[in-house]
Design a protein around this motif. Structure first.
Motif, short mmCIF file in Angstrom:
data_model
loop_
_atom_site.label_atom_id
_atom_site.label_comp_id
_atom_site.label_asym_id
_atom_site.label_seq_id
_atom_site.Cartn_x
_atom_site.Cartn_y
_atom_site.Cartn_z
N UNK A 41 2.00 3.89 11.25
CA UNK A 41 2.44 2.67 10.58
C UNK A 41 1.95 2.60 9.14
N UNK A 42 2.78 2.00 8.28
CA UNK A 42 2.38 1.71 6.92
C UNK A 42 2.29 2.91 6.00
N UNK A 43 3.01 3.98 6.31
CA UNK A 43 2.94 5.20 5.52
C UNK A 43 4.32 5.53 4.98
N UNK A 44 4.41 5.81 3.68
CA UNK A 44 5.69 6.11 3.05
C UNK A 44 6.09 7.56 3.27
N UNK A 45 7.22 7.95 2.67
CA UNK A 45 7.85 9.23 3.01
C UNK A 45 7.00 10.43 2.61
N UNK A 46 6.72 10.60 1.32
CA UNK A 46 5.87 11.71 0.91
C UNK A 46 4.44 11.52 1.38
N UNK A 47 4.00 10.29 1.38
CA UNK A 47 2.63 9.98 1.79
C UNK A 47 2.32 10.49 3.19
N UNK A 48 3.34 10.51 4.05
CA UNK A 48 3.13 10.95 5.43
C UNK A 48 2.57 12.36 5.50
N UNK A 49 2.99 13.23 4.60
CA UNK A 49 2.54 14.62 4.64
C UNK A 49 1.08 14.76 4.25
N UNK B 299 0.83 -1.20 0.00
CA UNK B 299 0.00 0.00 0.00
C UNK B 299 0.87 1.26 0.00
N UNK B 300 1.93 1.25 0.82
CA UNK B 300 2.83 2.40 0.88
C UNK B 300 3.55 2.62 -0.45
N UNK B 301 3.98 1.52 -1.08
CA UNK B 301 4.67 1.61 -2.37
C UNK B 301 3.76 2.22 -3.43
N UNK B 302 2.52 1.75 -3.50
CA UNK B 302 1.57 2.27 -4.49
C UNK B 302 1.26 3.75 -4.23
N UNK B 303 1.05 4.10 -2.96
CA UNK B 303 0.75 5.49 -2.63
C UNK B 303 1.92 6.40 -2.95
N UNK B 304 3.14 5.94 -2.67
CA UNK B 304 4.32 6.77 -2.94
C UNK B 304 4.56 6.94 -4.43
N UNK B 305 4.30 5.88 -5.20
CA UNK B 305 4.45 5.98 -6.66
C UNK B 305 3.47 7.00 -7.23
N UNK B 306 2.25 6.94 -6.78
CA UNK B 306 1.24 7.90 -7.28
C UNK B 306 1.62 9.32 -6.89
N UNK B 307 2.01 9.51 -5.63
CA UNK B 307 2.36 10.85 -5.17
C UNK B 307 3.59 11.40 -5.88
N UNK B 308 4.56 10.54 -6.15
CA UNK B 308 5.77 11.00 -6.85
C UNK B 308 5.41 11.58 -8.21
N UNK B 309 4.49 10.92 -8.92
CA UNK B 309 4.08 11.41 -10.23
C UNK B 309 3.31 12.72 -10.11
N UNK B 310 2.45 12.82 -9.09
CA UNK B 310 1.65 14.03 -8.91
C UNK B 310 2.52 15.20 -8.46
#
Length: 305
Positions: free
Chosen positions: A281-289, A73-84
């Motif tokens: 828990x379960x939150x990636x780097x950019x996702x955390x914000x 879940x964190x990997x998918x969220x971070x990939x999406x956020x990186x593109x955005x």
């Protein structure tokens, strides 16, 4: 401005994609689409390697081990956020929303505390677009800075933060809350170090950090930029910063950290001794914000005044 090179990267990738499709589509539409898919897969693989490295390095960290579901879940969220974030908000929308400092009548005092937003490494003020909307909706004045030059010393960013703090203070009559993501939290600490202790205590109400490498990060060893090297795990700069700070200052910090942070690890390096350290828990780097629970808790803390 660091938005320009991000614009160049996005435009180059778009043109390269168009050129590839124009070249391959007449020959084989399947091959044309496969090439685009391969490029996206490579991006996902590089991001996945960050998570694999994080898992290995975190084996000795007391933070709980993430489940495979949390990692995916964190990997998918971070990939999406990186593109955005790197494909739209920062290169093309960084100046779309101005700072919001509603004027006060003479002698009037704001009813809500203002905020200074400080981004992380390789970012700009466009990173904070969702925060800008949320803060304005709740009536909090804010200034979002862009730290330049992008690869300079964090100590040299102190004047930029100080100017933003001064603007918010003048607009509200109150010391602001400073919110820093990743490197931005260290920049906030460097700004406070640049002031006399009594002045620093009066200039800020509280500091909230999101995935900030207070103790440095494992990946910092590979950086060749000044600010990247300053974030090396256990490096001289972060150690000196800790030594220079009054012991009581950390009590005014809230530090969020995660067991799925793919940039700041070991996980415990995002904690600050004496601060209110909060694990998500379960939150990636950019996702955390932008995680709803984290963002909501931060907004509640800001509203508490």
């Amino acid at each position: 401005m660091n938005a320009r090179w991000q614009q160049a990267v996005v435009i180059f990738n778009l043109l390269a994609t168009i050129a590839w499709l124009a070249w391959q589509w007449p020959r084989s539409p399947l091959m044309a689409l496969a090439g685009v898919a391969a490029a996206l897969a490579l991006f996902g693989l590089v991001l996945g390697l960050q998570f694999v490295t994080m898992l290995r390095v975190n084996r000795s960290d007391p933070a709980p081990r993430p489940s495979w579901r949390q990692l995916a879940s964190a990997w998918l969220a971070e990939a999406r956020l990186a593109l955005v974030v790197f494909g739209w908000r920062q290169p093309f929308r960084h100046s779309a929303v101005p700072d919001w400092l509603p004027p006060l009548a003479p002698g009037q005092r704001a009813t809500r505390r203002g905020v200074v937003l400080v981004h992380g490494f390789l970012c700009n003020r466009g990173f904070w677009l969702p925060w800008m909307a949320a803060l304005r909706e709740r009536g909090h004045a804010y200034v979002a800075v862009t730290l330049e030059p992008a690869f300079g010393s964090m100590d040299d960013y102190a004047a930029t933060v100080d100017g933003a703090v001064q603007r918010v203070t003048e607009a509200t009559g109150m010391a602001p809350v400073v919110v820093g993501h990743s490197m931005g939290g260290l920049v906030a600490r460097a700004w406070l170090r640049s002031l006399a202790p009594d002045t620093a205590a009066a200039r800020m109400h509280r500091v909230i950090t999101l995935g900030t490498p207070h103790g440095g990060t494992w990946a910092g060893r590979f950086s060749r930029s000044v600010n990247g090297q300053q974030m090396a795990l256990g490096g001289d700069w972060v150690q000196q910063l800790q030594q220079d700070e009054p012991a009581a200052r950390a009590a005014r910090f809230i530090c969020w950290y995660s067991n799925c942070d793919n940039i700041v690890f070991p996980a415990g390096t995002a904690m600050l001794l004496g601060a209110d350290n909060r694990l998500v828990e379960g939150v990636a780097h950019m996702q955390m914000a932008f995680d709803p629970a984290v963002m909501g808790a931060c907004l509640e803390e800001i509203a508490r005044g």
